[in-house]
Design an enzyme around this catalytic site. Structure first.
Site, PDB file in Angstrom:
ATOM      1  N   ASP A 237      10.924   2.252   2.899  1.00 12.10           N
ATOM      2  CA  ASP A 237      10.238   2.402   4.301  1.00 12.10           C
ATOM      3  C   ASP A 237       9.490   3.755   4.310  1.00 12.10           C
ATOM      4  O   ASP A 237      10.036   4.998   4.553  1.00 12.10           O
ATOM      5  CB  ASP A 237      11.435   2.290   5.105  1.00 12.10           C
ATOM      6  CG  ASP A 237      11.872   0.855   5.833  1.00 12.10           C
ATOM      7  OD1 ASP A 237      12.958   0.738   5.704  1.00 12.10           O
ATOM      8  OD2 ASP A 237      10.898   0.011   5.693  1.00 12.10           O
TER       9      ASP A 237
ATOM     10  N   ASP B 147      12.496  -7.743   8.719  1.00 11.17           N
ATOM     11  CA  ASP B 147      12.868  -6.111   8.622  1.00 11.17           C
ATOM     12  C   ASP B 147      13.581  -5.845   9.817  1.00 11.17           C
ATOM     13  O   ASP B 147      12.813  -5.521  10.744  1.00 11.17           O
ATOM     14  CB  ASP B 147      11.757  -5.574   8.044  1.00 11.17           C
ATOM     15  CG  ASP B 147      12.171  -4.147   7.691  1.00 11.17           C
ATOM     16  OD1 ASP B 147      11.261  -3.284   7.131  1.00 11.17           O
ATOM     17  OD2 ASP B 147      13.167  -3.606   7.738  1.00 11.17           O
TER      18      ASP B 147
HETATM   19  C1  DX5 Z   1      13.026   0.159  10.479  1.00  9.79           C
HETATM   20  C2  DX5 Z   1      13.602  -0.043   9.214  1.00  9.79           C
HETATM   21  C3  DX5 Z   1      14.837  -0.521   8.987  1.00  9.79           C
HETATM   22  C4  DX5 Z   1      15.502  -0.392   7.683  1.00  9.79           C
HETATM   23  C5  DX5 Z   1      17.048  -0.178   7.702  1.00  9.79           C
HETATM   24  O1  DX5 Z   1      11.901   0.698  10.516  1.00  9.79           O
HETATM   25  O2  DX5 Z   1      12.560  -0.676   8.199  1.00  9.79           O
HETATM   26  O3  DX5 Z   1      14.742  -1.915   9.349  1.00  9.79           O
HETATM   27  O4  DX5 Z   1      14.935  -1.387   6.949  1.00  9.79           O
HETATM   28  O5  DX5 Z   1      17.682  -1.473   8.136  1.00  9.79           O
HETATM   29  P1  DX5 Z   1      18.750  -1.544   9.203  1.00  9.79           P
HETATM   30  O6  DX5 Z   1      17.972  -2.313  10.483  1.00  9.79           O
HETATM   31  O7  DX5 Z   1      19.847  -2.471   8.860  1.00  9.79           O
HETATM   32  O8  DX5 Z   1      19.587  -0.184   9.298  1.00  9.79           O
HETATM   33 ZN    ZN Z   2      10.715  -1.828   6.100  1.00 10.06          ZN
END
Ligand code: DX5
Ligand code: ZN
Length: 227
Positions: free
Chosen positions: A38, A178
Site C-alpha cells: 500500500d 481491499d
Molecule cells: C487501506 C489498506 C488496508 C490494508 C490493511 O488503505 O489498503 O486495506 O490493506 O488491511 P486491513 O483493512 O485488514 O487492516
Molecule cells: Zn491496498
C-alpha cells in the site's frame, strides 16, 4: 460456478516493519499468493507509508508476485520507479489521474500487469472506457489510507456488479477486494465474486494470531465458498 480458491495478497503495511524479512518468510511458508504494497503519498490519502525502495528491497528477497497499490495523485509520475523496483502488478486509482488509458498502457508497456482501483463511493461506470486495458479491478471496501478500518457495507454489492461488468465485456480480469478482509467478511466477498483478497490486520496480521494461523483461518473461511 468458479471453484478456484481466491488468491491471498498479504498487505505488508501491516507487517512488523522492523522484521520484514522474517514476516515475508512466514508469509511464504504459510502459502500466501502475492505480497501487497500500500503506497501512500499523503495527498491522495491522508497517510504516508511505503515507497519504491521498500518494493525493491522485498523484490531482492522474495519471488512472490509483488502487487503494488498506488494510492497516490498522478501515479503516472511514479511508474518508472515502481516498474524498475520490480512490481508485477501496478494498481492505480481512477480518481487519481486524468489519463487512465495512457497510464494503464504505460504500465503494461513497462512489463507489469495493469489494475484499476475504485474508492468505495466511486461508481463502477468510472472504469467503463478503460476496462479493456486491465488485468485486475480493485474494489476498496474501506476508504483508503489506514489499516484496521471497518468495512463499508455499501461497497460489497459493487463486487458482484464489477463481476457482471467485466463478464459483459468478455474480460477475465481478477477482482481484488481491499479493506477489512476479515474471516467474517471474506466468505461474502468471495460469494460476490472476489478472486483476490488483500489480507492485512483483519486476517493474516490479526493481533493474537501467528501469520501461519491467520492464513490458515482465512483459507478455511473461504474454502467452501463458491463464486
Ligand atoms: C487501506 C489498506 C488496508 C490494508 C490493511 O488503505 O489498503 O486495506 O490493506 O488491511 P486491513 O483493512 O485488514 O487492516
Ligand atoms: Zn491496498
Amino acid at each position: 460456478m468458479d471453484t478456484q480458491p481466491p488468491k491471498i495478497s498479504a498487505s505488508l503495511m501491516c507487517a512488523d516493519l522492523c522484521n520484514v524479512e522474517r514476516d515475508v518468510r512466514a508469509l511464504e511458508q504459510a502459502g500466501v499468493d502475492w505480497l501487497h504494497f500500500d503506497i501512500m503519498d499523503g495527498r491522495f490519502v491522508p497517510n504516508i507509508t511505503l515507497g519504491p525502495d521498500f518494493v525493491r528491497a522485498v523484490r531482492a528477497i522474495s519471488d512472490l508476485p509483488l502487487d503494488v497499490h498506488l494510492m497516490v495523485e498522478e501515479p503516472e509520475r511514479y511508474l518508472p520507479q515502481f516498474l524498475d523496483a520490480g512490481s508485477d502488478i501496478l494498481a492505480i486509482h481512477v480518481e487519481a489521474t486524468r489519463h487512465l488509458r495512457r497510464t494503464l498502457q504505460l504500465i503494461r508497456e513497462g512489463g507489469a500487469r495493469p489494475a484499476l482501483c475504485l474508492n468505495p463511493a466511486t461508481p463502477l461506470d468510472a472504469i467503463e472506457y478503460a476496462a479493456d486495458l486491465i488485468d485486475m479491478l480493485v474494489i476498496m471496501t474501506v476508504d483508503p489510507g489506514f489499516a484496521g478500518q471497518k468495512l463499508i457495507p455499501t461497497a460489497l454489492p459493487k463486487i458482484a456488479e464489477a463481476k457482471e461488468l467485466l463478464r459483459a465485456r468478455g474480460s477475465d480480469a481478477e477482482i481484488q477486494v481491499d479493506g477489512n478482509v476479515s474471516f467474517e467478511h471474506a466468505p461474502e466477498m468471495v460469494a460476490q465474486g472476489a478472486t483476490v483478497l488483500v489480507a492485512g490486520s483483519s486476517s493474516v496480521f490479526r493481533k493474537g494470531l501467528s501469520i501461519e494461523e491467520g492464513v490458515k483461518r482465512l483459507r478455511a473461511a473461504v474454502a467452501t465458498q463458491e463464486r
